[in-house]
Scaffold this motif. Structure first.
Motif, PDB file in Angstrom:
ATOM      1  N   MET A   1       0.833  -1.164   0.000  1.00 12.76           N
ATOM      2  CA  MET A   1       0.000   0.000   0.000  1.00 12.76           C
ATOM      3  C   MET A   1       0.884   1.236   0.000  1.00 12.76           C
ATOM      4  O   MET A   1       1.771   1.357   0.816  1.00 12.76           O
ATOM      5  CB  MET A   1      -0.872  -0.038   1.257  1.00 12.76           C
ATOM      6  CG  MET A   1      -1.834   1.085   1.317  1.00 12.76           C
ATOM      7  SD  MET A   1      -2.893   1.000   2.752  1.00 12.76           S
ATOM      8  CE  MET A   1      -3.634  -0.596   2.548  1.00 12.76           C
ATOM      9  N   LYS A   2       0.670   2.135  -0.916  1.00 14.59           N
ATOM     10  CA  LYS A   2       1.487   3.340  -1.004  1.00 14.59           C
ATOM     11  C   LYS A   2       0.928   4.416  -0.097  1.00 14.59           C
ATOM     12  O   LYS A   2      -0.252   4.515   0.117  1.00 14.59           O
ATOM     13  CB  LYS A   2       1.525   3.837  -2.436  1.00 14.59           C
ATOM     14  CG  LYS A   2       2.258   2.881  -3.316  1.00 14.59           C
ATOM     15  CD  LYS A   2       2.569   3.512  -4.622  1.00 14.59           C
ATOM     16  CE  LYS A   2       3.265   2.454  -5.443  1.00 14.59           C
ATOM     17  NZ  LYS A   2       4.268   2.922  -6.262  1.00 14.59           N
ATOM     18  N   CYS A   3       1.815   5.235   0.426  1.00 18.72           N
ATOM     19  CA  CYS A   3       1.436   6.288   1.355  1.00 18.72           C
ATOM     20  C   CYS A   3       1.410   7.638   0.671  1.00 18.72           C
ATOM     21  O   CYS A   3       2.132   8.545   1.044  1.00 18.72           O
ATOM     22  CB  CYS A   3       2.391   6.316   2.534  1.00 18.72           C
ATOM     23  SG  CYS A   3       2.231   4.905   3.595  1.00 18.72           S
ATOM     24  N   ILE A   4       0.618   7.765  -0.358  1.00 22.58           N
ATOM     25  CA  ILE A   4       0.469   9.053  -1.020  1.00 22.58           C
ATOM     26  C   ILE A   4      -1.022   9.328  -1.107  1.00 22.58           C
ATOM     27  O   ILE A   4      -1.801   8.470  -1.499  1.00 22.58           O
ATOM     28  CB  ILE A   4       1.114   9.057  -2.416  1.00 22.58           C
ATOM     29  CG1 ILE A   4       2.611   8.811  -2.268  1.00 22.58           C
ATOM     30  CG2 ILE A   4       0.824  10.359  -3.139  1.00 22.58           C
ATOM     31  CD1 ILE A   4       3.360   8.714  -3.551  1.00 22.58           C
ATOM     32  N   ALA A   5      -1.426  10.510  -0.712  1.00 21.64           N
ATOM     33  CA  ALA A   5      -2.846  10.809  -0.603  1.00 21.64           C
ATOM     34  C   ALA A   5      -3.387  11.512  -1.838  1.00 21.64           C
ATOM     35  O   ALA A   5      -2.737  12.359  -2.416  1.00 21.64           O
ATOM     36  CB  ALA A   5      -3.092  11.683   0.607  1.00 21.64           C
ATOM     37  N   ALA A   6      -4.592  11.137  -2.211  1.00 22.17           N
ATOM     38  CA  ALA A   6      -5.348  11.924  -3.176  1.00 22.17           C
ATOM     39  C   ALA A   6      -6.009  13.034  -2.373  1.00 22.17           C
ATOM     40  O   ALA A   6      -6.389  12.839  -1.235  1.00 22.17           O
ATOM     41  CB  ALA A   6      -6.401  11.041  -3.841  1.00 22.17           C
ATOM     42  N   LYS A   7      -6.125  14.227  -2.973  1.00 26.60           N
ATOM     43  CA  LYS A   7      -6.678  15.343  -2.218  1.00 26.60           C
ATOM     44  C   LYS A   7      -7.918  15.902  -2.908  1.00 26.60           C
ATOM     45  O   LYS A   7      -8.073  15.816  -4.108  1.00 26.60           O
ATOM     46  CB  LYS A   7      -5.648  16.468  -2.106  1.00 26.60           C
ATOM     47  CG  LYS A   7      -4.491  16.143  -1.241  1.00 26.60           C
ATOM     48  CD  LYS A   7      -3.612  17.356  -1.117  1.00 26.60           C
ATOM     49  CE  LYS A   7      -2.441  17.053  -0.224  1.00 26.60           C
ATOM     50  NZ  LYS A   7      -1.584  18.221  -0.079  1.00 26.60           N
ATOM     51  N   ARG A   8      -8.785  16.500  -2.086  1.00 18.44           N
ATOM     52  CA  ARG A   8      -9.897  17.269  -2.602  1.00 18.44           C
ATOM     53  C   ARG A   8      -9.447  18.718  -2.680  1.00 18.44           C
ATOM     54  O   ARG A   8      -8.326  19.052  -2.321  1.00 18.44           O
ATOM     55  CB  ARG A   8     -11.088  17.167  -1.647  1.00 18.44           C
ATOM     56  CG  ARG A   8     -11.603  15.771  -1.501  1.00 18.44           C
ATOM     57  CD  ARG A   8     -12.941  15.771  -0.831  1.00 18.44           C
ATOM     58  NE  ARG A   8     -12.885  16.379   0.496  1.00 18.44           N
ATOM     59  CZ  ARG A   8     -13.590  15.959   1.508  1.00 18.44           C
ATOM     60  NH1 ARG A   8     -14.372  14.925   1.380  1.00 18.44           N
ATOM     61  NH2 ARG A   8     -13.524  16.557   2.675  1.00 18.44           N
ATOM     62  N   ARG A   9     -10.324  19.577  -3.115  1.00 19.15           N
ATOM     63  CA  ARG A   9      -9.982  20.993  -3.216  1.00 19.15           C
ATOM     64  C   ARG A   9      -9.625  21.603  -1.864  1.00 19.15           C
ATOM     65  O   ARG A   9      -8.827  22.517  -1.793  1.00 19.15           O
ATOM     66  CB  ARG A   9     -11.144  21.769  -3.823  1.00 19.15           C
ATOM     67  CG  ARG A   9     -11.242  21.575  -5.281  1.00 19.15           C
ATOM     68  CD  ARG A   9     -12.334  22.411  -5.841  1.00 19.15           C
ATOM     69  NE  ARG A   9     -12.854  21.680  -6.980  1.00 19.15           N
ATOM     70  CZ  ARG A   9     -14.020  21.850  -7.508  1.00 19.15           C
ATOM     71  NH1 ARG A   9     -14.830  22.736  -7.023  1.00 19.15           N
ATOM     72  NH2 ARG A   9     -14.388  21.135  -8.525  1.00 19.15           N
ATOM     73  N   ASP A  10     -10.243  21.143  -0.789  1.00 20.66           N
ATOM     74  CA  ASP A  10      -9.975  21.730   0.521  1.00 20.66           C
ATOM     75  C   ASP A  10      -8.776  21.072   1.214  1.00 20.66           C
ATOM     76  O   ASP A  10      -8.556  21.260   2.403  1.00 20.66           O
ATOM     77  CB  ASP A  10     -11.208  21.662   1.417  1.00 20.66           C
ATOM     78  CG  ASP A  10     -11.679  20.237   1.682  1.00 20.66           C
ATOM     79  OD1 ASP A  10     -11.040  19.286   1.194  1.00 20.66           O
ATOM     80  OD2 ASP A  10     -12.685  20.079   2.383  1.00 20.66           O
ATOM     81  N   ASN A  11      -7.986  20.286   0.479  1.00 19.02           N
ATOM     82  CA  ASN A  11      -6.757  19.627   0.955  1.00 19.02           C
ATOM     83  C   ASN A  11      -6.983  18.590   2.057  1.00 19.02           C
ATOM     84  O   ASN A  11      -6.049  18.198   2.726  1.00 19.02           O
ATOM     85  CB  ASN A  11      -5.731  20.653   1.437  1.00 19.02           C
ATOM     86  CG  ASN A  11      -5.076  21.351   0.279  1.00 19.02           C
ATOM     87  OD1 ASN A  11      -5.010  20.799  -0.809  1.00 19.02           O
ATOM     88  ND2 ASN A  11      -4.623  22.553   0.508  1.00 19.02           N
ATOM     89  N   THR A  16      -7.070   7.438   1.025  1.00 15.52           N
ATOM     90  CA  THR A  16      -5.740   6.871   1.163  1.00 15.52           C
ATOM     91  C   THR A  16      -5.303   6.945   2.625  1.00 15.52           C
ATOM     92  O   THR A  16      -5.662   7.868   3.345  1.00 15.52           O
ATOM     93  CB  THR A  16      -4.722   7.592   0.274  1.00 15.52           C
ATOM     94  OG1 THR A  16      -4.774   8.967   0.566  1.00 15.52           O
ATOM     95  CG2 THR A  16      -5.006   7.344  -1.186  1.00 15.52           C
ATOM     96  N   PRO A  17      -4.519   5.992   3.068  1.00 15.85           N
ATOM     97  CA  PRO A  17      -4.200   5.904   4.493  1.00 15.85           C
ATOM     98  C   PRO A  17      -3.232   6.959   5.009  1.00 15.85           C
ATOM     99  O   PRO A  17      -3.317   7.358   6.159  1.00 15.85           O
ATOM    100  CB  PRO A  17      -3.605   4.512   4.651  1.00 15.85           C
ATOM    101  CG  PRO A  17      -3.124   4.137   3.293  1.00 15.85           C
ATOM    102  CD  PRO A  17      -3.993   4.848   2.318  1.00 15.85           C
TER     103      PRO A  17
END
Length: 160
Positions: A1-11, A16-17
């Motif tokens: 599992m990779k530790c990189i987050a997808a973000k919304r506009r409000d950050n 993602t974990p």
């Protein structure tokens, strides 16, 4: 599992974990970790991969990686149990920092839960568990924080 987050506009973090944190110092690595077992497991694996970078002895490297990942798990678990970091959609910060002879594993929580009247600071209980494990696995541990604010717990491991 990779530790990189997808973000919304409000950050805010999505599903993602954990999210990689970037520092200008190459000896400092960090993650923002969500409150889930999957996130802690991903962060623990990340610590295992990065803790012993630069240690040439494979046996010492494996020992350091194992100890660091166990310490990270305990510190994250304590923060999720005893702070606002344990609330849904909350996070904590996990950091590895390397110096010539020490590896520091640091967890900063989100502070006390709203409306909490009990002042709770990290303490090692006589029966072990949690911070007792951290004490047995590390060279030294301590904490920093004030009532009502986030608490940072740091454990150090000696490097060869």
């Amino acid at each position: 599992m990779k530790c990189i987050a997808a973000k919304r506009r409000d950050n805010r973090l999505l599903s993602t974990p954990c999210q990689l944190l970037h520092y200008s110092d190459p000896d400092r690595l960090g993650l923002r970790v969500r409150h889930t077992v999957a996130a802690r497991a991903a962060a623990q694996n990340w610590v295992r991969r990065h803790a012993a970078v630069g240690v040439s002895n494979p046996i010492a490297a494996a020992e350091i990686a194992n100890r660091a990942s166990l310490i990270a798990w305990e510190l994250m678990d304590n923060a999720h149990q005893h702070s606002y970091s344990g609330a849904p959609d909350q996070t904590l910060t996990l950091m590895l920092e390397r110096s010539r002879y020490l590896l520091s594993i640091t967890v900063t929580d989100a502070g006390p839960t709203p409306g909490c009247k009990k002042l709770s600071f990290p303490e090692q209980k006589s029966h072990g568990g949690g911070l007792g494990w951290v004490a047995s696995l590390s060279f030294y541990w301590d904490w920093d924080g004030c009532a009502g604010l986030p608490v940072t717990v740091k454990a150090r491991i000696e490097l060869p």
